[in-house]
Enzyme design. Structure first.
Site, PDB file in Angstrom:
ATOM      1  N   HIS A  89      -9.513   0.268   5.099  1.00 22.24           N
ATOM      2  CA  HIS A  89      -8.264   0.650   5.772  1.00 22.24           C
ATOM      3  C   HIS A  89      -8.568   1.694   6.843  1.00 22.24           C
ATOM      4  O   HIS A  89      -9.395   2.581   6.649  1.00 22.24           O
ATOM      5  CB  HIS A  89      -7.256   1.203   4.761  1.00 22.24           C
ATOM      6  CG  HIS A  89      -5.868   1.318   5.310  1.00 22.24           C
ATOM      7  ND1 HIS A  89      -5.493   2.338   6.155  1.00 22.24           N
ATOM      8  CD2 HIS A  89      -4.773   0.525   5.164  1.00 22.24           C
ATOM      9  CE1 HIS A  89      -4.224   2.178   6.487  1.00 22.24           C
ATOM     10  NE2 HIS A  89      -3.760   1.084   5.900  1.00 22.24           N
ATOM     11  N   GLY A 145       2.141   2.416  10.953  1.00 22.24           N
ATOM     12  CA  GLY A 145       3.000   3.587  10.892  1.00 22.24           C
ATOM     13  C   GLY A 145       3.798   3.877  12.139  1.00 22.24           C
ATOM     14  O   GLY A 145       4.479   4.898  12.219  1.00 22.24           O
ATOM     15  N   GLU A 153      -4.944  -5.498  10.396  1.00 23.93           N
ATOM     16  CA  GLU A 153      -4.008  -4.410  10.662  1.00 23.93           C
ATOM     17  C   GLU A 153      -4.392  -3.704  11.959  1.00 23.93           C
ATOM     18  O   GLU A 153      -5.223  -2.785  11.946  1.00 23.93           O
ATOM     19  CB  GLU A 153      -4.026  -3.391   9.515  1.00 23.93           C
ATOM     20  CG  GLU A 153      -3.378  -3.856   8.243  1.00 23.93           C
ATOM     21  CD  GLU A 153      -3.016  -2.678   7.346  1.00 23.93           C
ATOM     22  OE1 GLU A 153      -1.848  -2.537   7.015  1.00 23.93           O
ATOM     23  OE2 GLU A 153      -3.914  -1.885   7.008  1.00 23.93           O
ATOM     24  N   ASN A 195       0.863  -1.176   0.000  1.00 27.71           N
ATOM     25  CA  ASN A 195       0.000   0.000   0.000  1.00 27.71           C
ATOM     26  C   ASN A 195       0.903   1.231   0.000  1.00 27.71           C
ATOM     27  O   ASN A 195       1.503   1.565   1.018  1.00 27.71           O
ATOM     28  CB  ASN A 195      -0.908  -0.009   1.235  1.00 27.71           C
ATOM     29  CG  ASN A 195      -1.817   1.209   1.297  1.00 27.71           C
ATOM     30  OD1 ASN A 195      -1.949   1.944   0.318  1.00 27.71           O
ATOM     31  ND2 ASN A 195      -2.438   1.430   2.447  1.00 27.71           N
ATOM     32  N   LEU A 196       0.997   1.895  -1.146  1.00 29.35           N
ATOM     33  CA  LEU A 196       1.907   3.034  -1.280  1.00 29.35           C
ATOM     34  C   LEU A 196       1.317   4.324  -0.739  1.00 29.35           C
ATOM     35  O   LEU A 196       2.004   5.345  -0.692  1.00 29.35           O
ATOM     36  CB  LEU A 196       2.308   3.201  -2.755  1.00 29.35           C
ATOM     37  CG  LEU A 196       2.946   1.959  -3.407  1.00 29.35           C
ATOM     38  CD1 LEU A 196       3.405   2.290  -4.826  1.00 29.35           C
ATOM     39  CD2 LEU A 196       4.099   1.424  -2.575  1.00 29.35           C
ATOM     40  N   LYS A 197       0.052   4.284  -0.359  1.00 31.51           N
ATOM     41  CA  LYS A 197      -0.628   5.429   0.265  1.00 31.51           C
ATOM     42  C   LYS A 197      -0.454   6.691  -0.588  1.00 31.51           C
ATOM     43  O   LYS A 197      -0.551   6.634  -1.810  1.00 31.51           O
ATOM     44  CB  LYS A 197      -0.143   5.602   1.705  1.00 31.51           C
ATOM     45  CG  LYS A 197      -0.332   4.321   2.534  1.00 31.51           C
ATOM     46  CD  LYS A 197      -0.034   4.511   4.005  1.00 31.51           C
ATOM     47  CE  LYS A 197      -0.258   3.202   4.755  1.00 31.51           C
ATOM     48  NZ  LYS A 197      -0.069   3.363   6.217  1.00 31.51           N
ATOM     49  N   SER A 257       3.360  -2.113  10.305  1.00 33.17           N
ATOM     50  CA  SER A 257       4.807  -2.014  10.554  1.00 33.17           C
ATOM     51  C   SER A 257       5.557  -3.287  10.175  1.00 33.17           C
ATOM     52  O   SER A 257       6.476  -3.720  10.874  1.00 33.17           O
ATOM     53  CB  SER A 257       5.076  -1.635  12.013  1.00 33.17           C
ATOM     54  OG  SER A 257       4.558  -0.353  12.309  1.00 33.17           O
TER      55      SER A 257
END
EC number: 5.3.1.1
Length: 223
Positions: free
Chosen positions: A86, A157, A151, A6-8, A187
């Site tokens: 998400h 993060g 998650e 997930n490159l956000k 993470s």
């Protein structure tokens, strides 16, 4: 094993084109177990050796929905995989659309990576499993193109992954509810990925910042 990145809100179309070229060359052949979710402005039209997915979409074909992406836009890039639920989207008010998004994606045969996860207060109160089960009540757990990504919010993060014992407990519970692939996210990095993938019922990982550089993502895939 499934490896999803997930490159956000990172990468431009130019930089993601380079990312994709390197990943395509490294893989050599099409692999449906490698999924990359770039930002929508970086979607690529060309065929890739990985699945290109959408981080967000609106449950419509098109219409008067300012600033949104509909099926028509995803179709232009051949996108048939979406990320739903998400925590960063839920925090922006996406909660009310989650069921509508799932139902729309299922109706159109999309591969769905559905994210669930509890915050630290829920974990500390011992209500994790109850909370996660409630998050899953609104979707079809038998949908054949579903992937569930666990998650925990307190790990996203932060650089601190959940304990493997906690991950194992959750994945065992989820495996009792559904037979779809189960991923862990939060993470994930080169220091913990082997331990995470060794957890029973873990079918892969959803990676964030550790996959922003394609070389790092490839390293994680190769182990």
């Amino acid at each position: 094993m499934i490896f999803a990145a997930n490159l956000k809100c990172n990468h431009t179309r130019a930089s993601f084109k380079i990312y994709a070229e390197i990943l395509n060359k490294t893989m050599g052949a099409k692999c449906d177990d490698i999924i990359v979710f770039p930002p929508s402005v970086a979607f690529l039209e060309n065929e890739n050796n990985f699945i290109q997915g959408a981080q967000n979409f609106y449950p419509c074909v098109n219409g008067a929905f300012t600033g949104e992406l509909g099926k028509e836009h995803l179709d232009e890039f051949g996108i048939k995989c979406v990320l739903i639920g998400h925590s960063e989207r839920r925090a922006l008010g996406d909660e009310e659309f989650i069921k509508a998004k799932f139902d729309f994606a299922k109706e159109h045969g999309y591969k769905i990576v559905f994210c669930i996860g509890e915050n630290l207060d829920t974990k500390n109160s011992g209500k994790t499993l109850e909370f996660l089960k409630k998050q899953l009540e609104i979707i079809d757990l038998n949908y054949e193109k579903l992937i569930i990504a666990y998650e925990p919010i307190y790990s996203i993060g932060t650089g601190v992954s959940a304990q493997s014992t906690d991950i194992a407990k959750v994945l065992e519970f989820l495996a009792s509810l559904t037979k779809v692939p189960l991923l862990y996210g939060g993470s994930v990095n080169e220091n913990n990925i082997k331990e995470i993938l060794s957890v029973n019922h873990c079918g892969g990982v959803l990676i964030g910042s550790a996959a922003l550089k394609v070389e790092n993502f490839i390293k994680l895939i190769k182990g």
